[in-house]
Enzyme design. Sequence first.
Site, short mmCIF file in Angstrom:
data_model
loop_
_atom_site.label_atom_id
_atom_site.label_comp_id
_atom_site.label_asym_id
_atom_site.label_seq_id
_atom_site.Cartn_x
_atom_site.Cartn_y
_atom_site.Cartn_z
N GLU A 67 -1.48 -9.49 -1.88
CA GLU A 67 -1.34 -9.86 -0.46
C GLU A 67 -2.08 -8.89 0.47
O GLU A 67 -2.52 -9.26 1.55
CB GLU A 67 0.13 -9.94 -0.07
CG GLU A 67 0.87 -11.13 -0.68
CD GLU A 67 1.39 -10.89 -2.10
OE1 GLU A 67 1.08 -9.81 -2.68
OE2 GLU A 67 2.10 -11.75 -2.63
N PHE A 129 17.87 -12.91 -3.37
CA PHE A 129 16.65 -12.65 -4.14
C PHE A 129 15.42 -12.71 -3.24
O PHE A 129 15.21 -13.68 -2.53
CB PHE A 129 16.53 -13.67 -5.29
CG PHE A 129 15.28 -13.47 -6.10
CD1 PHE A 129 15.08 -12.30 -6.82
CD2 PHE A 129 14.28 -14.43 -6.11
CE1 PHE A 129 13.91 -12.09 -7.55
CE2 PHE A 129 13.11 -14.23 -6.84
CZ PHE A 129 12.93 -13.06 -7.56
N GLN A 130 14.62 -11.68 -3.27
CA GLN A 130 13.40 -11.55 -2.47
C GLN A 130 13.64 -11.65 -0.96
O GLN A 130 12.76 -12.08 -0.22
CB GLN A 130 12.34 -12.54 -2.93
CG GLN A 130 11.85 -12.23 -4.35
CD GLN A 130 10.60 -12.97 -4.75
OE1 GLN A 130 10.36 -14.08 -4.29
NE2 GLN A 130 9.80 -12.36 -5.61
N LYS A 179 13.28 -20.76 4.50
CA LYS A 179 12.94 -21.88 3.63
C LYS A 179 13.52 -23.19 4.16
O LYS A 179 12.88 -24.24 4.08
CB LYS A 179 13.45 -21.59 2.21
CG LYS A 179 12.61 -22.27 1.16
CD LYS A 179 12.90 -21.73 -0.23
CE LYS A 179 12.16 -22.55 -1.26
NZ LYS A 179 12.45 -22.11 -2.63
N MET A 492 -14.19 12.70 0.57
CA MET A 492 -13.85 13.26 1.88
C MET A 492 -12.74 14.31 1.76
O MET A 492 -12.77 15.34 2.44
CB MET A 492 -13.43 12.14 2.83
CG MET A 492 -13.21 12.59 4.26
SD MET A 492 -14.66 13.42 4.93
CE MET A 492 -15.47 12.07 5.76
C1 LIG Z 1 -4.69 4.35 1.47
C2 LIG Z 1 -5.25 5.71 1.69
N1 LIG Z 1 -4.83 6.75 0.95
C3 LIG Z 1 -5.33 8.00 1.14
C4 LIG Z 1 -6.26 8.23 2.11
C5 LIG Z 1 -6.80 9.63 2.34
N2 LIG Z 1 -8.25 9.69 2.09
C6 LIG Z 1 -9.17 9.60 3.07
S1 LIG Z 1 -10.73 9.65 2.51
C7 LIG Z 1 -10.21 9.80 0.92
C8 LIG Z 1 -11.21 9.91 -0.21
C9 LIG Z 1 -11.98 8.67 -0.40
O1 LIG Z 1 -12.68 8.80 -1.60
P1 LIG Z 1 -13.72 7.68 -2.04
O2 LIG Z 1 -13.14 6.34 -1.87
O3 LIG Z 1 -14.22 8.01 -3.40
O4 LIG Z 1 -14.87 7.82 -0.96
P2 LIG Z 1 -15.83 9.08 -0.62
O5 LIG Z 1 -15.14 9.95 0.38
O6 LIG Z 1 -16.08 9.80 -1.90
O7 LIG Z 1 -17.04 8.45 -0.05
C10 LIG Z 1 -8.82 9.82 0.86
C11 LIG Z 1 -8.05 9.99 -0.39
C12 LIG Z 1 -6.65 7.11 2.89
N3 LIG Z 1 -7.51 7.23 3.90
N4 LIG Z 1 -6.14 5.89 2.64
#
Ligand SMILES: Cc1ncc(C[n+]2csc(CCOP(=O)(O)OP(=O)(O)O)c2C)c(N)n1
Lengths: 577, 191
Positions: A67, A129-130, A179, A492
């Site tokens: 979803e 349920f749900q 429902k 990042m």
């Molecule tokens: C759902 C979610 N969980 C954690 C984060 C924290 N976060 C921001 S950037 C990042 C790293 C992203 O890594 P990648 O997808 O490999 O991209 P890159 O930075 O290497 O281009 C994380 C873990 C986020 N933004 N969203």
Amino acid sequence: MSTQAPQTAYKMKTPPRTMTGAEAVVACLLEEGVDTIFGYPGGAIMPVYDAFYDYQDHLKHILVRHEQGAVHAAQGYARVSNRVGVCIATSGPGATNLITGIADAQIDSTPLVCITGQVGSHLLGTDAFQETDVIGISMPVTKWNYQITKAEDIPAAFAKAFYIARSGRPGPVLLDITKDAQFNKLDFKYEPCTGIRSYAPYPKSRPDDIIAAASLLNSAKKPYILVGHGVLISEAQEEFRAFVEKTGIPVASTLMGLSAFPCDHPLYVGYLGMHGNYGPNVKTNQADVILAVGMRFDDRVTGNLASYAKQAKVIHIEIDPSEIGKNVKPEVAINADAKEALLALMPHVHERTHTAWIQEFKDCDAIEHEKVIKREFTLPENSIKMANVVERISRKTSGEAIVVTDVGQHQMVVSRYYAFRGHENNVTSGGLGTMGFALPAAIGAKFARPNDEVIAVIGDGGFQMTLQELGTIFQEETGVKIVLLNNNFLGMVRQWQQLFFDRRYSFVEMKNPNFIKIAEGFGITARKIEHPSELDAALDEMLAHKGPYFLEVVVEREENVFPMVPTGASVADIRLE
Amino acid sequence: MNQPKKLFTIIAFTENRIGLLNRITIIFTRRHINIESLTTSECEVEGVHRFTITTRTTEERAVKVVKQIEKLVEVIKASLHAEDETIYQELALYKIDALKIAADGTFTAFLNTLKKYNAGIQSAEKEYIIVQKLGRRVEIFMLLDALKEYHVLEFAKSGRVAMTRSANDLDQYLREMEATRAAEEIEAIGV
Ligand SMILES: Cc1ncc(C[n+]2csc(CCOP(=O)(O)OP(=O)(O)O)c2C)c(N)n1
């Protein structure tokens, strides 16, 4: 979405007759002009799915794989079309799986109608349920939500939902339908909503404010325009461009504002914020008048507020009154839709040029080019950098492809180096920064604009959050291009650990699967490249390919995105290295 | 930033809808702002509800909270008022130990205390007397202090019922909103 005003010649598509609530749901969608919907079935929404069966010629239902994919796809659809995106899920886990995307749509002002099934009304509050309290859960992240427990309430609730989602500052709306309301009968008659007495979505600018703003702009020595997503939402790109060209004022864009103003325009000076361009950030603290159009001074744009644009008189054009003065106190506030405000301002502003001031931006560009961009754009001998990939895609698509980015370093590299010139062709999760957004959002974008090239640029981390949507692409043969920039790191986060946590790389390295096999398992043509010599040919192959294509580019493992405004620092102290 | 915290009264007129209370309180909890008291009731316009909320915070935050409340689709109007801009009353009930008054023989002194604070007896039983006081928060708490020597069995106080010192007319406001909306519609249709 100012253009979507009530229509005079409203023709009812569904003749008034008795039908079930479930059929009425479909009829309402058709009345609102919906032709595509993203969803996933389950017990509590089965009556509506049964009705879908009869309407397959009128309403295209895209079966996603999760979803979260449905809601992100609806977001992608809405963002590139300015239409309301629609998604549907069952109760309980189906409904809770939508929440991330709803929160994302709320913070990025994306019009959505999300439909969830609910247990029978006699079971509400019994932990059936749900059963889950999705109204309670979604309350803080929706513009409006409503639980429908009676079949006869369906038409009015849908009319209101669509009206609220798209009017004023758009946002997500959730309708939860029990429902029994789906099973019971009603006499269907549809009246579109044209107004709600407690809700004033289109505040009008006040002549005094317009005059005050114009006189500030007319006498400014170093005026500066910051453009945001509001210009895209209000579909004011042309008015904005005319305004900029008349006043001769340099324009910088927020992340969400990219593609509101062409990046190759002589008055475009760059991208704002944490990883934005050097000049646009530094000059924020030197401009004497700042005109902010449809942007909300997010902390990723302002850095430390205490030292943000203190010298400048700020004019803020903003449709949402709660954003005015929230972070930055404006000298003049114009509480109105961007298009309306720009049209009102236009006759009062003088035709001017600001050559010396714009030269200051160019001088900054030269510094940034020397210290950052030159290096970024040079293709190394043995490895590929993210910027090499993005800069080439930008050139090869003339900046006109719809580029959907996930979250992380690659997102910032796209924002910096893709020269957006198209019409609303930047789709990214700005406010929430939701990893996993890009793949499903790209699917949605492709359904909205099937004739446009849609390219999803994703990191290896984010890709693995929603890669199940390759199944949707497989089933629907959605022609999206997927560029996976694989650095084997949560890049990042690794960058921050390197810069601010003493290089202590705590749980950011990834042992990655064979992505090519995965893509091929879903019947998608896939290619992996590691050597710079392969890059151009691989991109050309991808762009020439009809249908979905997956390109994995192995990029340098420990690249950092610069410039950077460290958290808590002033925009003036942006670091170039 | 470093504004002093003050007591503010927020008055909001809303549609009568399930869940609105929740929507409004979320705005406070999310910002870690405490609601000191909250009263909801009908108002002079049928179908419109009135929320009277008091909160202790800085003016800057209070202004932002009011804008967030007003942003809710089903809120018609919300406004912020400093202490001197409102006329308000709170109601307090005090349950006093009648047996102790009888045992101590302090009934006359007790009555004098009530008189001094402009309070009355709401009902009297063998075991307890219920005192009622209408007034401002400070007076209500002063009386609570004064009654302690007679043994307060129970104390309850209402939220604030407040009116602003300006003569605004909600009905008129609603009619104006309707008129603007109709005009906008005509404009949009291009009649
Ligand atoms: C759902 C979610 N969980 C954690 C984060 C924290 N976060 C921001 S950037 C990042 C790293 C992203 O890594 P990648 O997808 O490999 O991209 P890159 O930075 O290497 O281009 C994380 C873990 C986020 N933004 N969203």
